[in-house]
Scaffold this active site. Structure first.
Site, short mmCIF file in Angstrom:
data_model
loop_
_atom_site.label_atom_id
_atom_site.label_comp_id
_atom_site.label_asym_id
_atom_site.label_seq_id
_atom_site.Cartn_x
_atom_site.Cartn_y
_atom_site.Cartn_z
N GLU A 31 3.60 -4.05 -0.29
CA GLU A 31 3.59 -4.72 -1.53
C GLU A 31 2.54 -6.03 -2.46
OE1 GLU A 31 4.27 -7.66 2.44
OE2 GLU A 31 4.88 -7.03 2.81
N GLU A 54 11.70 -3.39 4.67
CA GLU A 54 11.31 -3.48 5.53
C GLU A 54 12.53 -4.41 6.17
OE1 GLU A 54 7.40 -5.45 5.43
OE2 GLU A 54 6.12 -3.68 4.99
#
Length: 883
Positions: free
Chosen positions: A488, A554
């Site tokens: 991320e 995710e």
């Protein structure tokens, strides 16, 4: 001089090495591991220096036994000095390094071993992983002249001159924890300062784990003694090129092979010799002249293999691996030799302008990604080949084809990649950054501001050196498909450019590099936000009808285990139904909160309010199954239209967490695994519970013709309500809607709900796929299930191979549906489950008059005094002895 000749000599040296498409765990007959007989003591308990301790005359009889490879905490646990930190709230009883200081977890490790170099031999001491820094002494002398630090950096030392003349040697290593251990204040990665070092970040605590008290300090990976001649081989690299579009199982056009290796001459004289590489009955070799005290990279000319047996991801073809061998010889005498496993395949990517996401190809064929996020096999780094094999096999058995290694953990071990090669799992390997610790968000839990955290770690050169070494360690695996800059978040600019512009082009150059895990380069983030999720319990409509990121890195749901699983790590006083609290804690019970429970919301209520923990756990499995089947079916239904892939957050836990797992820490599968397995089948018929439409999906490369689709409904009494049979076909790598059942289901399910059975048969009437749904009444309640009549099934067992059995279960015609049965292989004396056991189906239902055949295998277990238990929603527990 180059030449290719027929391979005549028999390969005979066993090595572990997964090379580039290859397995390397690299040991010849001259290599052995120092993995037993270690002694340890706290630095605070000994005043002597390393030069003294590393003399064999220095007494260590009163030191305790050490676990190497292992961490300080593992050694303490194995010596019964601490309670099991994975049970209950035992972890709170263990001193945290942030509170007691680094000296508390600074330890000496000593190992005595016999070794002597013969004339012309070189002896090497190899460390595959230490955390965080060490000083190394051998026979009274310091081995490492420069500081050796960094959790992910391998080091090799030539110890020939340090060895004792009488062969009796002592190695002494002092291990220091990381200088910044982080405050475990409840944040993701605690206060974030754990990221100032080049190590994993989860050890300061995360939303799925409590802090690891020693931060995994120790000699955590293998220590190896290696013996060579004058020239030492290092970091062999095989690149396989598979041009054009291929199909599995067919005669193939040639594949191209390129090979390089580093060769090192530590002697004071120039050495001339031959570097050779052998594969598929071919030898390619080159004469090499190597000056004294130098090393060089040697490239052999590219060559071809005719009609290669290709390596394919799971579900698409075989995982063929070639035996290969690299050797350096001097005057026809071997100086160093290693055996390899080579998987011939090529990874390609392209931008899908329709979905606005990257699309993965293997050997020219599109692969719809069905993946799982992987943290680490064991949070305390207790890695074994057997556990790796079981965990990756579970992923294969779920019909997944990719594993992403999350950036807050580590570069996975060669043994992990070896098993991924074996089972056909593509891998995304993150580098060691996370948005939580490295500054993506403002976070009041963090000590430093975003701009400061953005420049973590403190030592960028160490990170870059470790990244280069990790690439060399892992690049040679067929399974490794993608590199990722971080979780991320991208690494700091200088690190990013080093990886992207130097390390990967020079050391690999064959794989896609994503700058960070939810980058627009991977998947266009048309919704804004973080670019992944949702997480936690979802309405089924979310998975089928609400479009999310086109390559979602995710996305996930719940994952609590069954009653047996819960009792393994919950104290008796915490056997309770988790009830939502006031918002400050997940639930009233502190142990459930401590183990990071995710609430199921009101998803269990349609089955009836849980009465106790056993009832809660049983009903949770129904939700688990439906959540993950719907998740993967919803993504598959929109293959190449909305999506090019999805990666579940997450498929496993390296700790006893109460969330996001297809099997528990003890390798016991729950219904998540089997719901996902069902929904991920390569050729699959499925039902959209929102629209009541029936779909078919084909993940294979070829069209499937002459398929008969069977659709049947059953009421709560077990009466069959035939709907239709439909001939159909489906193109390769596609999904399509077949028909709608809305009218029939709305009418028949209104009062009590009903069951839906779907299947696909070929022209020989063989069942290719079968799917079974339970549908609520018009109010959304499973009122029929709550009053379902009891059934008694008939069962028999047949042994089909060693540790492998077939269970035949019949539901008599006068019964109703035998619903949602769980079978378990157990020890008949203790009643405990045999773990791991692999089932080709579980949590299954049987319609009246039908028989199911289930294969179960206890791979690697000594299985004696066995029984199989069967229990279901409306079937009382029954036991069948295994003779």
């Amino acid at each position: 001089m180059f030449n290719i000749v027929n391979l005549m000599r028999k390969k005979y040296i066993l090595v572990y090495f997964l090379l580039g498409f290859i397995q390397f765990t690299g040991f010849s007959q001259q290599n052995y591991e120092l993995n037993s007989g270690w002694k340890t003591i706290s630095m605070e308990e000994v005043a002597a220096r390393g030069e003294e301790i590393s003399n064999t005359s220095f007494a260590v009889d009163n030191w305790k036994d050490a676990t190497v490879p292992g961490t300080i905490l593992t050694t303490q646990l194995n010596n019964d000095e601490i309670p099991d930190p994975f049970f209950g709230m035992n972890n709170e009883e263990i001193p945290d390094i942030y509170d007691v200081g680094r000296d508390f977890y600074t330890y000496w490790f000593v190992k005595d071993f016999e070794e002597k170099a013969k004339k012309g031999e070189q002896v090497w001491l190899n460390f595959r992983g230490i955390n965080y820094s060490v000083d190394i002494f051998l026979n009274g002398k310091k081995v490492n002249k420069e500081e050796y630090k960094g959790m992910f950096l391998r080091k090799r030392f030539n110890i020939t001159k340090f060895l004792a003349k009488n062969s009796q040697n002592r190695l002494a290593v002092i291990v220091y924890p990381a200088p910044h251990v982080g405050n475990p204040n409840g944040g993701q990665g605690g206060d974030g300062t754990i990221a100032r070092g080049v190590a994993h970040q989860y050890v300061a605590g995360w939303d799925w784990i409590q802090p690891i008290r020693d931060r995994n300090t120790g000699i955590w990976d293998k220590v190896i003694i290696e013996k060579t001649g004058a020239v030492n081989l290092k970091n062999p690299h095989v690149v396989t090129k598979v041009p054009e579009k291929r199909l599995p199982g067919e005669k193939q056009k040639p594949a191209k092979i390129a090979f390089t290796a580093e060769v090192e001459n530590p002697t004071s004289k120039t050495v001339e010799g031959t570097l050779s590489f052998k594969i598929a009955d071919q030898i390619i070799e080159k004469e090499v002249s190597l000056a004294a005290n130098t090393e060089m990279l040697v490239a052999l000319p590219e060559f071809e293999i005719e009609d290669p047996k290709l390596w394919w991801p799971s579900g698409y073809g075989a995982q063929n691996l070639y035996d290969a061998e690299v050797e350096f010889s001097i005057k026809n005498k071997t100086s160093d030799k290693e055996k390899l496993k080579v998987g011939i395949r090529e990874i390609q990517t392209e931008w899908n302008s329709h979905t606005r996401s990257k699309q993965i190809f293997v050997n020219g064929q599109p692969i719809f990604i069905k993946g799982g996020n992987w943290i680490i096999s064991d949070a305390m780094l207790r890695f074994t080949k057997e556990r790796y094999d079981a965990e990756i096999r579970f992923h294969r058995d779920m019909n997944l084809n990719l594993i992403r290694i999350w950036g807050g953990a580590l570069p996975e071990r060669p043994e992990f990649y070896e098993v991924c090669d074996k089972y056909g799992m593509l891998v995304i390997q993150d580098f060691w950054m996370s948005g939580d610790c490295n500054g993506r968000w403002v976070d009041p839990k963090k000590k430093d501001d975003q701009w400061t955290r953005r420049q973590y770690p403190d030592d960028h050169e160490l990170f870059i050196e470790s990244a280069a070494d990790a690439v060399k360690l892992m690049r040679n695996h067929a399974s490794l498909a993608i590199w990722c800059g971080g979780n991320e978040i991208t690494p700091p600019q200088d690190i990013l450019f080093a990886i992207k512009d130097s390390i990967l082009p020079e050391l690999d150059g064959t794989r896609w590099f994503i700058d960070y895990s939810n980058s627009d380069e991977m998947s266009y983030n048309f919704k804004g936000g973080n670019g992944d999720g949702p997480y936690g319990i979802q309405n089924i409509s979310t998975f089928w009808e609400e479009r999310t990121w086109p390559f979602n890195s995710e996305v996930g749901s719940v994952g609590t285990g069954d009653e047996v699983s819960l009792k393994r790590f919950l104290p008796k006083e915490n056997y309770t139904v988790p009830v939502e609290y006031d918002g400050t804690e997940a639930v009233k019970d502190p142990v459930w909160t401590y183990h990071k429970y995710i609430d199921y919301g009101n998803s269990l209520e349609p089955y009836g309010t849980p009465e106790d923990m056993a009832d809660f756990a049983e009903k949770a499995q129904l939700v688990n199954y439906n959540q993950y089947r719907a998740l993967i079916e919803g993504f598959s239904a929109h293959m190449w239209d909305w999506y090019t892939g999805s990666i579940i957050w997450k498929t496993q836990n390296p700790w006893t967490a109460l969330r996001g797992q297809m099997y528990d820490y003890y390798l016991d599968p729950n219904a998540c695994l089997f719901g996902l397995r069902e929904g991920s089948k390569p050729l699959h018929i499925m039902y959209n519970p929102v629209s009541s439409d029936v779909y078919m999906v084909n993940n294979g490369f070829k069209a499937e013709y002459d398929l008969m689709l069977g659709i049947k409904l059953y009421d709560m009494e077990g009466n069959e309500k035939p709907v239709t049979q439909v001939f159909s076909y489906i193109e390769g790598s596609s999904a399509k809607k077949i028909l709608s059942l809305k009218k029939q289901i709305d009418t028949l399910a209104a009062e009590k709900g009903l069951f839906l059975k779907l299947d696909i048969r070929n022209k020989d009437q063989e069942v290719l796929d079968e799917n079974f749904y339970w549908i609520p009444d018009s109010s959304g309640t499973y009122s029929g299930l709550q009053n379902l009549a009891k059934t008694k099934v008939e069962a028999e067992i047949e042994k089909v191979a060693e540790n492998k059995f077939m269970l035949k279960i019949t539901n008599p015609e006068n019964n109703t549906v035998s619903f949602f049965n769980r079978i378990s292989l157990e020890n008949s004396e203790t009643g405990e489950r045999i773990l791991p056991t692999f089932y080709d189906d579980n949590y299954f239902s049987i319609v009246p008059g039908a028989t199911r055949e289930i294969i179960l295998e206890a791979a690697g277990n000594e299985v004696n005094d066995l029984q199989i238990s069967i229990e279901g929603w409306n079937t009382d527990r029954m036991l069948i002895p295994v003779n």
